[in-house]
Motif scaffolding. Structure first.
Motif, PDB file in Angstrom:
ATOM      1  N   GLU A 125       0.833  -1.212   0.000  1.00 49.77           N
ATOM      2  CA  GLU A 125       0.000   0.000   0.000  1.00 49.77           C
ATOM      3  C   GLU A 125       0.865   1.258   0.000  1.00 49.77           C
ATOM      4  O   GLU A 125       0.529   2.236  -0.679  1.00 49.77           O
ATOM      5  CB  GLU A 125      -0.914  -0.016   1.228  1.00 49.77           C
ATOM      6  CG  GLU A 125      -1.987  -1.093   1.177  1.00 49.77           C
ATOM      7  CD  GLU A 125      -2.854  -1.090   2.430  1.00 49.77           C
ATOM      8  OE1 GLU A 125      -2.559  -0.272   3.338  1.00 49.77           O
ATOM      9  OE2 GLU A 125      -3.807  -1.888   2.504  1.00 49.77           O
ATOM     10  N   GLN A 126       1.961   1.222   0.736  1.00 46.26           N
ATOM     11  CA  GLN A 126       2.844   2.380   0.752  1.00 46.26           C
ATOM     12  C   GLN A 126       3.517   2.584  -0.608  1.00 46.26           C
ATOM     13  O   GLN A 126       3.699   3.726  -1.057  1.00 46.26           O
ATOM     14  CB  GLN A 126       3.910   2.206   1.848  1.00 46.26           C
ATOM     15  CG  GLN A 126       4.810   3.410   2.034  1.00 46.26           C
ATOM     16  CD  GLN A 126       4.045   4.622   2.511  1.00 46.26           C
ATOM     17  OE1 GLN A 126       2.984   4.505   3.136  1.00 46.26           O
ATOM     18  NE2 GLN A 126       4.571   5.797   2.218  1.00 46.26           N
ATOM     19  N   GLU A 127       3.872   1.486  -1.283  1.00 52.29           N
ATOM     20  CA  GLU A 127       4.462   1.597  -2.618  1.00 52.29           C
ATOM     21  C   GLU A 127       3.475   2.226  -3.599  1.00 52.29           C
ATOM     22  O   GLU A 127       3.855   3.056  -4.444  1.00 52.29           O
ATOM     23  CB  GLU A 127       4.899   0.220  -3.104  1.00 52.29           C
ATOM     24  CG  GLU A 127       6.119  -0.332  -2.368  1.00 52.29           C
ATOM     25  CD  GLU A 127       6.486  -1.725  -2.853  1.00 52.29           C
ATOM     26  OE1 GLU A 127       5.667  -2.328  -3.577  1.00 52.29           O
ATOM     27  OE2 GLU A 127       7.581  -2.206  -2.486  1.00 52.29           O
ATOM     28  N   LEU A 128       2.192   1.849  -3.507  1.00 49.28           N
ATOM     29  CA  LEU A 128       1.186   2.446  -4.383  1.00 49.28           C
ATOM     30  C   LEU A 128       1.034   3.938  -4.121  1.00 49.28           C
ATOM     31  O   LEU A 128       0.875   4.733  -5.060  1.00 49.28           O
ATOM     32  CB  LEU A 128      -0.156   1.729  -4.185  1.00 49.28           C
ATOM     33  CG  LEU A 128      -0.215   0.273  -4.661  1.00 49.28           C
ATOM     34  CD1 LEU A 128      -1.575  -0.331  -4.328  1.00 49.28           C
ATOM     35  CD2 LEU A 128       0.047   0.179  -6.155  1.00 49.28           C
ATOM     36  N   LYS A 129       1.095   4.338  -2.847  1.00 46.99           N
ATOM     37  CA  LYS A 129       1.002   5.760  -2.528  1.00 46.99           C
ATOM     38  C   LYS A 129       2.195   6.529  -3.081  1.00 46.99           C
ATOM     39  O   LYS A 129       2.045   7.652  -3.581  1.00 46.99           O
ATOM     40  CB  LYS A 129       0.923   5.936  -1.012  1.00 46.99           C
ATOM     41  CG  LYS A 129      -0.377   5.441  -0.400  1.00 46.99           C
ATOM     42  CD  LYS A 129      -0.388   5.665   1.110  1.00 46.99           C
ATOM     43  CE  LYS A 129      -1.681   5.165   1.731  1.00 46.99           C
ATOM     44  NZ  LYS A 129      -1.697   5.357   3.205  1.00 46.99           N
ATOM     45  N   VAL A 130       3.386   5.941  -3.008  1.00 48.47           N
ATOM     46  CA  VAL A 130       4.578   6.605  -3.541  1.00 48.47           C
ATOM     47  C   VAL A 130       4.477   6.749  -5.053  1.00 48.47           C
ATOM     48  O   VAL A 130       4.814   7.810  -5.622  1.00 48.47           O
ATOM     49  CB  VAL A 130       5.846   5.818  -3.140  1.00 48.47           C
ATOM     50  CG1 VAL A 130       7.072   6.380  -3.840  1.00 48.47           C
ATOM     51  CG2 VAL A 130       6.052   5.871  -1.629  1.00 48.47           C
ATOM     52  N   ILE A 131       4.004   5.697  -5.732  1.00 48.17           N
ATOM     53  CA  ILE A 131       3.855   5.767  -7.185  1.00 48.17           C
ATOM     54  C   ILE A 131       2.842   6.843  -7.572  1.00 48.17           C
ATOM     55  O   ILE A 131       3.059   7.617  -8.515  1.00 48.17           O
ATOM     56  CB  ILE A 131       3.432   4.391  -7.732  1.00 48.17           C
ATOM     57  CG1 ILE A 131       4.564   3.365  -7.530  1.00 48.17           C
ATOM     58  CG2 ILE A 131       3.054   4.490  -9.201  1.00 48.17           C
ATOM     59  CD1 ILE A 131       4.175   1.948  -7.896  1.00 48.17           C
ATOM     60  N   GLN A 132       1.747   6.927  -6.841  1.00 48.59           N
ATOM     61  CA  GLN A 132       0.735   7.938  -7.127  1.00 48.59           C
ATOM     62  C   GLN A 132       1.281   9.338  -6.893  1.00 48.59           C
ATOM     63  O   GLN A 132       1.028  10.263  -7.679  1.00 48.59           O
ATOM     64  CB  GLN A 132      -0.502   7.696  -6.262  1.00 48.59           C
ATOM     65  CG  GLN A 132      -1.656   8.646  -6.563  1.00 48.59           C
ATOM     66  CD  GLN A 132      -2.870   8.353  -5.703  1.00 48.59           C
ATOM     67  OE1 GLN A 132      -2.825   7.482  -4.848  1.00 48.59           O
ATOM     68  NE2 GLN A 132      -3.952   9.075  -5.940  1.00 48.59           N
ATOM     69  N   ALA A 133       2.051   9.524  -5.814  1.00 50.29           N
ATOM     70  CA  ALA A 133       2.634  10.837  -5.528  1.00 50.29           C
ATOM     71  C   ALA A 133       3.638  11.235  -6.604  1.00 50.29           C
ATOM     72  O   ALA A 133       3.693  12.399  -7.021  1.00 50.29           O
ATOM     73  CB  ALA A 133       3.300  10.818  -4.154  1.00 50.29           C
TER      74      ALA A 133
END
Length: 265
Positions: free
Chosen positions: A229-237
């Protein structure tokens, strides 16, 4: 936090300038105040350097006191200069700590340098165990950060992060904001892994069993799902940042083209 605001005219600045004093009525910083200045157009200034850059050479702020809003008399500056001179004269009586090689005082008219020995094989290095121990830390110092929020350039308060459900605070009257500040400080200042308070005794009596090197939360476990989930947030940011940079680049290109067309016309 309860605050009282007082706004008044500042006669030592150009007409239309206002001085605002914000007095804190609650919290750990109750009684302290912050001073701001407002231009005739409503622009807010938080410091003297910011005010000096805006006014430029139109107003001499060399003797201006930002907190009181008054010009400091030149006599007070003279007193401060005299005090500095007195301190310099007192320091002249201290021993000379210069590490330059001494000169041999002989009858010869030629100055001969002396060999300075700083390393002796027979000497042993001694350590002060009392100074080597870690200095004590204040418990629950993160609570001093309560009420402090970050804002952008337009002074709009930024939205705070939402903590995962698995993080539970430890300590008296510890809120989510305090826990967030504690975790952020630990990640920024500590080089050791962040595990939380692993001792169960810290929940019963945190004033005695609290580990000051860890944030004010219970022991937690980071799962693979949390990492994904944190990786997805980083990719989105990163995508949002890429879009913003692309839009900014296109705007700058269009503006430069308009300027060149205007010059050519």
């Amino acid at each position: 936090m309860i605050m009282e605001k007082k706004r008044m005219d500042c006669p030592f600045l150009p007409p239309g300038w206002k001085k605002e004093e914000v007095i804190r009525k609650s919290g750990l910083s109750a009684g302290k105040s912050d001073v701001y200045y407002y231009s005739p157009t409503g622009k807010k200034f938080r410091s003297k350097p910011q005010l000096s850059r805006y006014l430029g050479n139109s107003v001499d702020l060399g003797c201006f006191d930002f907190r009181t809003g008054k010009m400091v008399p030149s006599k007070l500056q003279m007193k401060n200069k005299q005090r500095r001179n007195e301190n310099l004269s007192i320091n002249k009586g201290k021993p000379d700590l210069n590490t330059a090689l001494p000169i041999r005082q002989t009858a010869s008219i030629f100055k001969q340098p002396v060999t300075k020995v700083v390393n002796h094989p027979g000497n042993k290095v001694k350590t002060d165990l009392q100074r080597a121990t870690e200095q004590p830390r204040q418990l629950f110092w993160e609570k001093r950060l309560n009420g402090l929020k970050a804002s952008d350039i337009t002074e709009e308060v930024l939205r705070t992060m939402e903590l995962p459900k698995g993080l539970t605070s430890v300590g008296p009257d510890t809120s989510d904001e305090t826990l967030l500040s504690a975790i952020a400080s630990a990640l920024h200042m500590s080089s050791s892994p962040i595990t939380g308070q692993t001792s169960s005794a810290a929940e019963k009596n945190p004033a005695i069993w609290l580990n000051t090197s860890q944030p004010l939360c219970k022991a937690f476990l980071v799962t693979d799902q949390d990492i994904r989930e944190q990786e997805l947030k980083v990719i989105q940011a990163r995508r949002c940042l890429e879009d913003a940079l692309m839009a900014d680049g296109l705007a700058r290109t269009a503006e430069s083209r308009r300027d060149s067309d205007h010059k050519a016309a």
